[in-house]
Scaffold this motif. Sequence first.
Motif, short mmCIF file in Angstrom:
data_model
loop_
_atom_site.label_atom_id
_atom_site.label_comp_id
_atom_site.label_asym_id
_atom_site.label_seq_id
_atom_site.Cartn_x
_atom_site.Cartn_y
_atom_site.Cartn_z
N GLN A 169 90.55 46.41 47.00
CA GLN A 169 90.57 47.58 46.13
C GLN A 169 90.27 48.83 46.96
N PHE A 170 91.08 49.83 46.75
CA PHE A 170 90.81 51.10 47.41
C PHE A 170 89.72 51.82 46.62
N VAL A 171 88.64 52.17 47.32
CA VAL A 171 87.45 52.70 46.66
C VAL A 171 87.75 54.05 46.03
N TYR A 172 87.51 54.14 44.74
CA TYR A 172 87.61 55.42 44.06
C TYR A 172 86.37 55.72 43.23
N LYS A 173 85.40 54.77 43.27
CA LYS A 173 84.17 55.03 42.52
C LYS A 173 83.04 54.15 43.05
N TYR A 174 81.80 54.61 42.80
CA TYR A 174 80.60 53.82 43.04
C TYR A 174 79.81 53.77 41.73
N SER A 175 79.30 52.60 41.42
CA SER A 175 78.46 52.46 40.23
C SER A 175 77.11 51.88 40.64
N THR A 188 71.65 54.90 35.10
CA THR A 188 72.82 54.19 35.61
C THR A 188 74.01 55.14 35.55
N VAL A 189 74.75 55.23 36.66
CA VAL A 189 75.84 56.19 36.75
C VAL A 189 77.05 55.55 37.43
N THR A 190 78.20 56.20 37.24
CA THR A 190 79.42 55.89 37.98
C THR A 190 79.92 57.18 38.61
N ALA A 191 80.09 57.18 39.93
CA ALA A 191 80.57 58.35 40.65
C ALA A 191 82.04 58.15 40.99
N LEU A 192 82.92 58.99 40.44
CA LEU A 192 84.35 58.95 40.75
C LEU A 192 84.59 59.82 41.98
N LEU A 193 85.26 59.27 42.99
CA LEU A 193 85.38 59.92 44.30
C LEU A 193 86.65 60.75 44.40
N ASN A 194 86.60 61.72 45.33
CA ASN A 194 87.80 62.50 45.63
C ASN A 194 88.69 61.70 46.58
N ALA A 195 89.80 62.31 46.97
CA ALA A 195 90.78 61.60 47.80
C ALA A 195 90.21 61.23 49.16
N ASN A 196 89.29 62.05 49.67
CA ASN A 196 88.69 61.76 50.98
C ASN A 196 87.51 60.81 50.89
#
Length: 905
Positions: free
Chosen positions: A619-625, A676-684
């Motif tokens: 999976q290409f990382v696009y978020k951290y939870s 508890t959170v989910t961080a959605l990442l930018n393209a970089n």
Amino acid sequence: MSQHKKWKRLLSSFVIFSLLASLTVWGNTAHAADAIATSFGDVPSGHWAEKHITKLALQGVVKGNNGLFKPNDNITQQEAVTLAVRFIGKESEATTDAVFPDNFKVGNYFKPYVVLAFQLGLLDRNEEFKLAEANKSASWGEQKASREWITKLLIRAIGQQKLADGLASTAIAFQDGNNVGTGYKGYVNAAVQLQLVKGVTAQKFDPKGSITRASIATMFSRAESQYPVTYAGQLNGVLSGKDKTSIKLYGADGEKTFNLTSQTYITRYDSEKSSTLDQLVLHTNVLIITSGDKVSYIEQLDDKQQLETISGDFVSVIPDKHILYILVQNEPMPITYNDSVVVKDTTGAVLPITSLPKDSKVQITRATYGKSTLALSVTVQSAPINKTGSGKATFIDAAAATLKVMNAATNLEETYTVSSKADVIWQGMILDGGISQIHVGDTITYEVVNSIITKVTVQQTSTTVTTTVRGQFYSASADGKTVSYKKNAGTPQEKLDIKFVTDSAEITIEGLSGTVLSDLIQGDVLDLTLNSSDQVTAIKVVNRKVVILNGVTVRGYDSTTKVLDITSAEGKLISLYLTDKTKIDSNGSSIPLNSVASLLVKNRKITLGYTDDKAVLLQFVYKYSGTVTSLNTYLNQVTIAQSNGTTSTLPLEYASSVDIAGKSSSTLADVKVGDTVTALLNANQDKAVTLQVHTAAQVEVVSVDAAGKKLKLKNSSQATSEYSASAWDLFNDNGDKITLSNISAGQIGNLTFVGSTPVAFATVKVTVGRVLAVTTTKLTVMDYNGIASDLPLGSSYTVSKNGVTSSSAGIVQIGDRVEVKKDPKGQVVVTIIPAVSKEFWKYEASSSVLSVKRVNLSESNIYVVTSKTKVTQGDVQISITQLKDGDKIALYFYQDGLLEIVKIS
């Protein structure tokens, strides 16, 4: 000449004289008898400070004048000093008079108290002389004491100077905090922190304002918790017994009995009003003030019952020695008792201690205070049972080997432990898995030997009966409709078998989510769950798991050999093969293997799952939870600990990148450590474009559209919204997965949000009924369907009674009507439903309207009786037609409806 030098010269002129001990704090000797009064003519019953004035009067700290207290009069500085000296028990030392400077005037009666206050450090002579010098329009002693001046005197009186010094530079929380004098700031902060003083409003302290005698009595009364003083006739101890005419107090000298009178003032630590004897909880700490053997004042100081409960199996009793034996963790324990011990059977009926059934499970309550460890009560929780029965299964916990059955003959719920060797039979066949094969709603017969179920026969099932077989995966059809596996693989009895797979079959490989049939590989050992039609409803791989690595870094990829080199978060170098079985995902979209090379660029972050040397998931990382461990609002960054143990620190791309359900324009300041959170990442992959905070809210189901996969829910503000629930995870109150068809209107549930997006819904069990038993760990409640249940309280719970919240079950009484449920955080909340006392007038059956006698014209005297309204007397349900004009009744209301009418015998 400085005031300090004047003071030194005037000390030489101290005059010793005798003061009449009967002088009151308010001024003369004409009414010395009033000094022992417990009430005053101008302090009516129910006065907001009655509790504190009564206590201080009985302690001799405050005294009346002509039978009056004058609660609304402002107190002078010399009166306040006298009160403080009495409060700390130093009145007998106030014997020295003095000649003060001309501008420092004090009434003759008060001079010894002021001198002693200077000597004890309650007042600073330089400070007070300066105040007198600054205000020459009135004598120092007769000046009205300001709120800040009184606060300083009080804090010094209770020895909290060090706390005040430490808070001297702390901002005052009130809006007018800047008006507090420089020398008073720390004292005001200390008094507020110790909860000794409050503002005149929530925002205003009014430091220069005068203070009434009622207010200062309240302040000094509260201060006794910080500075205990033993006054004449005052005792502290544990309330070990009570009846209508007396109490028993266990103190330093053992247990003593004191008589109650009609004038005894009763109160609790959590109320500013008087209480009743029934509201005092036995075995808690109390303070009493006595006159001889009579109690003038009693206050419960906390809600912690000093009791312990011991559970075990009853073995025997030796009546001559007043000892009974129970078995605790297979070890015999002797328990002493006396003739006052209360013994009750499982129905609550009192029985002789010699009639305790052998091997019955008992709970013994005994005190933890004093030298005695006598048992106070013995309750039979269950006696050995040998029987056969039939009914419907209402609860199954295979892990705890527990089965609950609604007995068809008695219509009562029974709870049993199930033997590990118990046979569970369906259509003449013994089912593998024991009671895990039974479902709520199944009609069963059961056999009980020594309270243990040894056999269950399912007569009629409420769901499909399943069985489990094990085999080695061989192949699956391209359409996913069938699976082939080897039975007894590697043995002479090896045989290839094929089964149809249901459309809803769940495939499980540990570590891998969203698993499908095509993820299985040859050699996988499978547990296949089959329904009564011999179709596969679930497949679990038992010999293989997928290791998941979050946030690994790509080192390189060879598209020819399909070898991917990565660096783990710990810096470990790993090489893995990608195959046609590798699931490749980018933000929810599937990517074919031959198209992935361009995406696997060096230093890119990915999530990888593998077994042996083969990648199963990419999976290409696009978020951290995960859980927030730290925040930096200055740098606008957050640190997140993920479930795999790794930690990531990310800046937010924008200040407004925070998404919280129900809160607009959120920022990082709205996030807390522990969220508890989910961080959605930018393209970089180096910043969070959105930080979604996970929250939950309790809601009520308004309607269910199972076909349209929609739920209409009502929140705590009574606002109704319709949601599409097609992608939600749905659970019951036991945490089991359910479908929309299992949810019905009127149910309470917890709605979970990720950011502003709802993602899950779990039903919440709500029990409403009458309390049968109370312990520190559970409540036993009989609901309005006649079903009794033990409701565990858990390690953290709250009890709400009349708007007051407590963390102790001690305020719950047997017979209380309660609502018990879990809040969105999973903690138990007990709400005591108050009883409304009325006098019955009439009931009109045609309109189902109950009329009661009106006490005043402003109150309602008619109530609608519904089919759900219960009418009871004692523990028995009666007909409403049995109520007569003038009968005393209690009404219980729940969710705006009349829940129960109780005839008071």
